[in-house]
Design a protein around this motif. Sequence first.
Motif, PDB file in Angstrom:
ATOM      1  N   UNK A 155      -5.708   4.933  -4.955  1.00 42.76           N
ATOM      2  CA  UNK A 155      -6.176   6.165  -4.330  1.00 42.76           C
ATOM      3  C   UNK A 155      -5.073   6.998  -3.693  1.00 42.76           C
ATOM      4  N   UNK A 156      -3.877   6.446  -3.542  1.00 40.78           N
ATOM      5  CA  UNK A 156      -2.710   7.214  -3.106  1.00 40.78           C
ATOM      6  C   UNK A 156      -1.963   7.614  -4.372  1.00 40.78           C
ATOM      7  N   UNK A 157      -1.566   8.875  -4.460  1.00 37.92           N
ATOM      8  CA  UNK A 157      -0.899   9.360  -5.657  1.00 37.92           C
ATOM      9  C   UNK A 157       0.433  10.006  -5.301  1.00 37.92           C
ATOM     10  N   UNK A 158       1.522   9.451  -5.822  1.00 34.98           N
ATOM     11  CA  UNK A 158       2.840  10.045  -5.635  1.00 34.98           C
ATOM     12  C   UNK A 158       2.960  11.279  -6.509  1.00 34.98           C
ATOM     13  N   UNK A 159       3.367  12.397  -5.928  1.00 34.69           N
ATOM     14  CA  UNK A 159       3.475  13.655  -6.668  1.00 34.69           C
ATOM     15  C   UNK A 159       4.907  13.927  -7.119  1.00 34.69           C
ATOM     16  N   UNK A 160       5.853  13.807  -6.197  1.00 32.46           N
ATOM     17  CA  UNK A 160       7.262  14.008  -6.531  1.00 32.46           C
ATOM     18  C   UNK A 160       8.124  13.427  -5.421  1.00 32.46           C
ATOM     19  N   UNK A 161       9.386  13.179  -5.763  1.00 31.56           N
ATOM     20  CA  UNK A 161      10.300  12.629  -4.780  1.00 31.56           C
ATOM     21  C   UNK A 161      11.742  12.825  -5.194  1.00 31.56           C
ATOM     22  N   UNK A 162      12.617  12.660  -4.223  1.00 33.26           N
ATOM     23  CA  UNK A 162      14.050  12.745  -4.505  1.00 33.26           C
ATOM     24  C   UNK A 162      14.818  12.105  -3.356  1.00 33.26           C
ATOM     25  N   UNK A 163      16.089  11.785  -3.650  1.00 33.92           N
ATOM     26  CA  UNK A 163      17.019  11.303  -2.630  1.00 33.92           C
ATOM     27  C   UNK A 163      18.177  12.278  -2.554  1.00 33.92           C
ATOM     28  N   UNK A 164      18.578  12.626  -1.335  1.00 31.71           N
ATOM     29  CA  UNK A 164      19.734  13.488  -1.091  1.00 31.71           C
ATOM     30  C   UNK A 164      20.341  13.109   0.246  1.00 31.71           C
ATOM     31  N   UNK A 165      21.649  13.125   0.329  1.00 23.50           N
ATOM     32  CA  UNK A 165      22.351  12.914   1.603  1.00 23.50           C
ATOM     33  C   UNK A 165      21.865  11.675   2.352  1.00 23.50           C
ATOM     34  N   UNK A 166      21.623  10.582   1.629  1.00 27.06           N
ATOM     35  CA  UNK A 166      21.162   9.302   2.190  1.00 27.06           C
ATOM     36  C   UNK A 166      19.751   9.370   2.780  1.00 27.06           C
ATOM     37  N   UNK A 167      18.966  10.361   2.376  1.00 24.19           N
ATOM     38  CA  UNK A 167      17.564  10.496   2.783  1.00 24.19           C
ATOM     39  C   UNK A 167      16.681  10.393   1.548  1.00 24.19           C
ATOM     40  N   UNK A 168      15.449   9.898   1.746  1.00 21.18           N
ATOM     41  CA  UNK A 168      14.433   9.857   0.705  1.00 21.18           C
ATOM     42  C   UNK A 168      13.299  10.780   1.118  1.00 21.18           C
ATOM     43  N   UNK A 169      12.818  11.592   0.164  1.00 19.03           N
ATOM     44  CA  UNK A 169      11.687  12.503   0.390  1.00 19.03           C
ATOM     45  C   UNK A 169      10.644  12.253  -0.693  1.00 19.03           C
TER      46      UNK A 169
ATOM     47  N   UNK B 163      -3.971  11.921  -1.096  1.00 24.10           N
ATOM     48  CA  UNK B 163      -5.082  10.976  -1.090  1.00 24.10           C
ATOM     49  C   UNK B 163      -6.340  11.713  -0.669  1.00 24.10           C
ATOM     50  N   UNK B 164      -7.496  11.267  -1.130  1.00 26.29           N
ATOM     51  CA  UNK B 164      -8.766  11.810  -0.655  1.00 26.29           C
ATOM     52  C   UNK B 164      -8.952  11.408   0.808  1.00 26.29           C
ATOM     53  N   UNK B 165      -9.618  12.252   1.583  1.00 24.39           N
ATOM     54  CA  UNK B 165      -9.870  11.918   2.979  1.00 24.39           C
ATOM     55  C   UNK B 165     -10.720  10.656   3.095  1.00 24.39           C
ATOM     56  N   UNK B 166     -11.728  10.536   2.241  1.00 21.86           N
ATOM     57  CA  UNK B 166     -12.555   9.335   2.218  1.00 21.86           C
ATOM     58  C   UNK B 166     -12.696   8.888   0.773  1.00 21.86           C
ATOM     59  N   UNK B 167     -12.067   7.800   0.430  1.00 21.35           N
ATOM     60  CA  UNK B 167     -12.057   7.323  -0.961  1.00 21.35           C
ATOM     61  C   UNK B 167     -13.263   6.459  -1.290  1.00 21.35           C
ATOM     62  N   UNK B 168     -13.958   5.948  -0.288  1.00 26.08           N
ATOM     63  CA  UNK B 168     -15.055   4.981  -0.403  1.00 26.08           C
ATOM     64  C   UNK B 168     -14.599   3.645  -0.998  1.00 26.08           C
ATOM     65  N   UNK B 169     -13.300   3.422  -1.052  1.00 25.12           N
ATOM     66  CA  UNK B 169     -12.719   2.160  -1.506  1.00 25.12           C
ATOM     67  C   UNK B 169     -12.688   1.200  -0.317  1.00 25.12           C
ATOM     68  N   UNK B 170     -13.132  -0.029  -0.511  1.00 28.10           N
ATOM     69  CA  UNK B 170     -13.165  -1.006   0.585  1.00 28.10           C
ATOM     70  C   UNK B 170     -11.768  -1.365   1.097  1.00 28.10           C
ATOM     71  N   UNK B 171     -10.724  -1.090   0.305  1.00 33.50           N
ATOM     72  CA  UNK B 171      -9.360  -1.392   0.729  1.00 33.50           C
ATOM     73  C   UNK B 171      -8.645  -0.149   1.268  1.00 33.50           C
ATOM     74  N   UNK B 172      -9.407   0.898   1.558  1.00 30.75           N
ATOM     75  CA  UNK B 172      -8.851   2.120   2.137  1.00 30.75           C
ATOM     76  C   UNK B 172      -9.511   2.402   3.480  1.00 30.75           C
ATOM     77  N   UNK B 173      -8.777   3.076   4.347  1.00 25.41           N
ATOM     78  CA  UNK B 173      -9.285   3.489   5.645  1.00 25.41           C
ATOM     79  C   UNK B 173      -9.541   4.990   5.564  1.00 25.41           C
TER      80      UNK B 173
END
Length: 163
Positions: free
Chosen positions: A95-109, A114-124
């Motif tokens: 239920x969590x979906x990574x959209x995009x990312x990158x590393x620059x200058x020793x940082x990760x972005x 995610x849906x506000x309420x997924x109705x998944x028992x393993x989600x809050x």
Amino acid sequence: MSSPIRPFATYRNRTELIDNVADLWWTVNDVSKEIIFELHAKTTGWIALGIAAVDGVTENADMAIGWIDAHGRLHFEDRYAVGFTLPVKDSTTQDWFGLQGREENSWTAIQFKRALNTTDSMDVPIESGMNILLFAYGLIDPNPDITYHENRRIMRELPLWKP
């Protein structure tokens, strides 16, 4: 905000989770009932954001964990913390979906949603008003699994959205 990386988008909210170490941006889409986060941390290892059910407790916490590999590819996982142990991969639905990312200058972005309420028992569910956020990070990419964060973690209560 301390991240040297420009955010991928414009967000309604932002906070510095840890001075000179971690920044968080987010926007709630009231129509689709989704939240988009962008997390920056001063590491080239993994970074994680979670929603806890109870303040001060990582038991039953919903976690998103991501990293950028040596080839610049985003890896992103939906996990669930059953206590003060390594969060397990969510065995129900992703239920969590990574959209995009990158590393620059020793940082990760990483930008993710995610849906506000997924109705998944393993989600809050992400409730209106205050929510308990967990943040942690590691110094290296998973090989094959995430390393222990040691003292590189915090818990914060933040108002994420209002209907």
